[in-house]
Design a protein around this motif. Structure first.
Motif, PDB file in Angstrom:
ATOM      1  N   ARG A  17       0.843  -1.193   0.000  1.00  0.00           N
ATOM      2  CA  ARG A  17       0.000   0.000   0.000  1.00  0.00           C
ATOM      3  C   ARG A  17       0.882   1.248   0.000  1.00  0.00           C
ATOM      4  NH1 ARG A  17      -4.080   1.972   4.632  1.00  0.00           N
ATOM      5  NH2 ARG A  17      -5.245   3.411   3.325  1.00  0.00           N
ATOM      6  N   GLY A  18       0.539   2.203  -0.862  1.00  0.00           N
ATOM      7  CA  GLY A  18       1.287   3.454  -0.940  1.00  0.00           C
ATOM      8  C   GLY A  18       2.285   3.500  -2.088  1.00  0.00           C
ATOM      9  N   ASP A  19       2.594   2.364  -2.705  1.00  0.00           N
ATOM     10  CA  ASP A  19       3.515   2.349  -3.843  1.00  0.00           C
ATOM     11  C   ASP A  19       2.844   2.998  -5.051  1.00  0.00           C
ATOM     12  OD1 ASP A  19       5.331   0.977  -2.326  1.00  0.00           O
ATOM     13  OD2 ASP A  19       5.037  -0.948  -3.319  1.00  0.00           O
ATOM     14  N   GLN A  20       3.617   3.754  -5.790  1.00  0.00           N
ATOM     15  CA  GLN A  20       3.108   4.326  -7.032  1.00  0.00           C
ATOM     16  C   GLN A  20       3.563   3.414  -8.161  1.00  0.00           C
ATOM     17  OE1 GLN A  20       4.075   8.411  -7.656  1.00  0.00           O
ATOM     18  NE2 GLN A  20       2.679   8.617  -9.384  1.00  0.00           N
ATOM     19  N   VAL A  21       2.611   2.948  -8.991  1.00  0.00           N
ATOM     20  CA  VAL A  21       2.897   1.932  -9.998  1.00  0.00           C
ATOM     21  C   VAL A  21       2.413   2.378 -11.376  1.00  0.00           C
ATOM     22  CG1 VAL A  21       2.791   0.024  -8.360  1.00  0.00           C
ATOM     23  CG2 VAL A  21       0.726   0.723  -9.545  1.00  0.00           C
ATOM     24  N   GLY A  57      -0.771   5.187 -10.967  1.00  0.00           N
ATOM     25  CA  GLY A  57      -1.568   5.443  -9.780  1.00  0.00           C
ATOM     26  C   GLY A  57      -0.897   4.930  -8.524  1.00  0.00           C
ATOM     27  N   LYS A  58      -1.567   5.185  -7.414  1.00  0.00           N
ATOM     28  CA  LYS A  58      -1.045   4.785  -6.108  1.00  0.00           C
ATOM     29  C   LYS A  58      -1.890   3.643  -5.563  1.00  0.00           C
ATOM     30  CE  LYS A  58       0.613   7.775  -3.153  1.00  0.00           C
ATOM     31  NZ  LYS A  58       0.722   8.866  -2.169  1.00  0.00           N
ATOM     32  N   ILE A  59      -1.237   2.624  -5.030  1.00  0.00           N
ATOM     33  CA  ILE A  59      -1.944   1.471  -4.478  1.00  0.00           C
ATOM     34  C   ILE A  59      -2.603   1.879  -3.171  1.00  0.00           C
ATOM     35  CG2 ILE A  59      -1.683  -0.859  -3.561  1.00  0.00           C
ATOM     36  CD1 ILE A  59       0.667  -1.254  -5.446  1.00  0.00           C
ATOM     37  N   THR A  60      -3.917   1.634  -3.074  1.00  0.00           N
ATOM     38  CA  THR A  60      -4.643   1.963  -1.848  1.00  0.00           C
ATOM     39  C   THR A  60      -5.052   0.723  -1.074  1.00  0.00           C
ATOM     40  OG1 THR A  60      -6.740   2.055  -3.044  1.00  0.00           O
ATOM     41  CG2 THR A  60      -5.532   4.125  -2.783  1.00  0.00           C
ATOM     42  N   ASP A  61      -5.149  -0.432  -1.760  1.00  0.00           N
ATOM     43  CA  ASP A  61      -5.550  -1.657  -1.080  1.00  0.00           C
ATOM     44  C   ASP A  61      -4.884  -2.839  -1.763  1.00  0.00           C
ATOM     45  OD1 ASP A  61      -6.872  -3.314   0.726  1.00  0.00           O
ATOM     46  OD2 ASP A  61      -8.628  -3.530  -0.571  1.00  0.00           O
ATOM     47  N   VAL A  62      -4.398  -3.782  -0.956  1.00  0.00           N
ATOM     48  CA  VAL A  62      -3.728  -4.969  -1.480  1.00  0.00           C
ATOM     49  C   VAL A  62      -4.457  -6.195  -0.969  1.00  0.00           C
ATOM     50  CG1 VAL A  62      -1.573  -6.261  -1.532  1.00  0.00           C
ATOM     51  CG2 VAL A  62      -1.504  -3.774  -1.480  1.00  0.00           C
ATOM     52  N   LYS A  63      -4.907  -7.036  -1.895  1.00  0.00           N
ATOM     53  CA  LYS A  63      -5.504  -8.320  -1.540  1.00  0.00           C
ATOM     54  C   LYS A  63      -4.626  -9.409  -2.133  1.00  0.00           C
ATOM     55  CE  LYS A  63     -10.134  -6.508  -1.140  1.00  0.00           C
ATOM     56  NZ  LYS A  63     -11.485  -6.484  -1.661  1.00  0.00           N
ATOM     57  N   ASP A  64      -5.077 -10.647  -2.102  1.00  0.00           N
ATOM     58  CA  ASP A  64      -4.259 -11.762  -2.581  1.00  0.00           C
ATOM     59  C   ASP A  64      -3.743 -11.534  -4.003  1.00  0.00           C
ATOM     60  OD1 ASP A  64      -4.502 -13.153  -0.221  1.00  0.00           O
ATOM     61  OD2 ASP A  64      -6.292 -14.227  -0.880  1.00  0.00           O
ATOM     62  N   GLU A  65      -4.616 -11.507  -4.978  1.00  0.00           N
ATOM     63  CA  GLU A  65      -4.216 -11.339  -6.380  1.00  0.00           C
ATOM     64  C   GLU A  65      -4.815 -10.075  -6.992  1.00  0.00           C
ATOM     65  OE1 GLU A  65      -2.029 -13.054  -8.287  1.00  0.00           O
ATOM     66  OE2 GLU A  65      -1.530 -14.081  -6.424  1.00  0.00           O
ATOM     67  N   GLU A  66      -5.284  -9.173  -6.150  1.00  0.00           N
ATOM     68  CA  GLU A  66      -5.973  -7.987  -6.645  1.00  0.00           C
ATOM     69  C   GLU A  66      -5.458  -6.751  -5.927  1.00  0.00           C
ATOM     70  OE1 GLU A  66     -10.370  -6.517  -5.919  1.00  0.00           O
ATOM     71  OE2 GLU A  66     -10.311  -8.338  -7.155  1.00  0.00           O
ATOM     72  N   LEU A  67      -5.292  -5.673  -6.677  1.00  0.00           N
ATOM     73  CA  LEU A  67      -4.861  -4.394  -6.117  1.00  0.00           C
ATOM     74  C   LEU A  67      -5.925  -3.354  -6.432  1.00  0.00           C
ATOM     75  CD1 LEU A  67      -1.228  -4.317  -7.518  1.00  0.00           C
ATOM     76  CD2 LEU A  67      -1.895  -5.009  -5.235  1.00  0.00           C
ATOM     77  N   THR A  68      -6.070  -2.398  -5.544  1.00  0.00           N
ATOM     78  CA  THR A  68      -6.906  -1.232  -5.827  1.00  0.00           C
ATOM     79  C   THR A  68      -5.957  -0.060  -6.001  1.00  0.00           C
ATOM     80  OG1 THR A  68      -8.690  -2.130  -4.478  1.00  0.00           O
ATOM     81  CG2 THR A  68      -8.807   0.203  -5.032  1.00  0.00           C
ATOM     82  N   GLU A  86      -5.496   3.978  -7.061  1.00  0.00           N
ATOM     83  CA  GLU A  86      -6.156   5.269  -7.216  1.00  0.00           C
ATOM     84  C   GLU A  86      -5.424   6.025  -8.320  1.00  0.00           C
ATOM     85  OE1 GLU A  86      -7.839   8.947  -4.520  1.00  0.00           O
ATOM     86  OE2 GLU A  86      -6.264   7.675  -3.712  1.00  0.00           O
ATOM     87  N   VAL A  87      -6.115   6.215  -9.464  1.00  0.00           N
ATOM     88  CA  VAL A  87      -5.490   6.868 -10.613  1.00  0.00           C
ATOM     89  C   VAL A  87      -5.739   8.375 -10.622  1.00  0.00           C
ATOM     90  CG1 VAL A  87      -5.457   4.814 -12.047  1.00  0.00           C
ATOM     91  CG2 VAL A  87      -7.452   6.270 -12.079  1.00  0.00           C
ATOM     92  N   ALA A  88      -6.773   8.832  -9.942  1.00  0.00           N
ATOM     93  CA  ALA A  88      -7.067  10.241  -9.763  1.00  0.00           C
ATOM     94  C   ALA A  88      -7.780  10.364  -8.419  1.00  0.00           C
ATOM     95  CB  ALA A  88      -7.946  10.770 -10.895  1.00  0.00           C
ATOM     96  N   GLN A  89      -7.939  11.590  -7.958  1.00  0.00           N
ATOM     97  CA  GLN A  89      -8.571  11.772  -6.660  1.00  0.00           C
ATOM     98  C   GLN A  89     -10.006  11.257  -6.720  1.00  0.00           C
ATOM     99  OE1 GLN A  89      -8.460  15.765  -5.225  1.00  0.00           O
ATOM    100  NE2 GLN A  89      -9.059  15.185  -3.153  1.00  0.00           N
ATOM    101  N   GLY A  90     -10.283  10.215  -5.932  1.00  0.00           N
ATOM    102  CA  GLY A  90     -11.610   9.619  -5.869  1.00  0.00           C
ATOM    103  C   GLY A  90     -11.885   8.574  -6.951  1.00  0.00           C
ATOM    104  N   VAL A  91     -10.940   8.335  -7.867  1.00  0.00           N
ATOM    105  CA  VAL A  91     -11.131   7.343  -8.932  1.00  0.00           C
ATOM    106  C   VAL A  91     -10.235   6.148  -8.628  1.00  0.00           C
ATOM    107  CG1 VAL A  91     -10.976   6.864 -11.387  1.00  0.00           C
ATOM    108  CG2 VAL A  91     -11.603   9.158 -10.610  1.00  0.00           C
ATOM    109  N   LYS A  92     -10.857   5.021  -8.273  1.00  0.00           N
ATOM    110  CA  LYS A  92     -10.106   3.821  -7.924  1.00  0.00           C
ATOM    111  C   LYS A  92     -10.389   2.728  -8.940  1.00  0.00           C
ATOM    112  CE  LYS A  92      -9.892   4.889  -3.055  1.00  0.00           C
ATOM    113  NZ  LYS A  92     -10.177   4.466  -1.700  1.00  0.00           N
TER     114      LYS A  92
END
Length: 110
Positions: free
Chosen positions: A57-61, A69-80, A82-88
């Motif tokens: 979480r927090g890495d910019q990828v 974008g910046k990683i906001t959530d990390v699950k097993d095989e899925e990342l959330t 955030e590519v813009a403010q409020g757009v995930k």
């Protein structure tokens, strides 16, 4: 005009050393292909696998599709991400092409 029977009988099959010598160039081609193509490709795949496993979480990828974008959530095989403010956007881990910046862990104040 025709080959005489003496010449035709003198040309025998290749011996054991001659048969092995014919395969040496083929073997060299496979060795060269291994070191120039396969080995670097395996090294890149290993580095990508390690990079994807270390995402947090927090890495910019940058994704394979070109989204940054910046990683906001990390699950097993899925990342959330955030590519813009409020757009995930939810993406699969393997679709991350590179990590632009990483978050340094904060030292605990004791």
């Amino acid at each position: 005009m025709f080959v005489s029977p003496a010449y035709a009988q003198a040309a025998g099959g290749a011996g054991g050393a001659g048969a092995i010598a014919q395969f040496i160039p083929l073997i060299l081609i496979f060795v060269i292909m291994y070191f120039l193509i396969l080995r670097p490709q395996q090294k890149r795949a290993r580095e990508h696998r390690d990079m994807v496993a270390a995402l947090k979480r927090g890495d910019q990828v940058v994704t394979n599709g070109g989204l940054i974008g910046k990683i906001t959530d990390v699950k097993d095989e899925e990342l959330t991400v955030e590519v813009a403010q409020g757009v995930k956007v939810r993406i699969v881990r393997g679709s991350v092409a590179q990590v632009v910046s990483t978050v340094k862990p904060v030292a605990a104040n004791s």
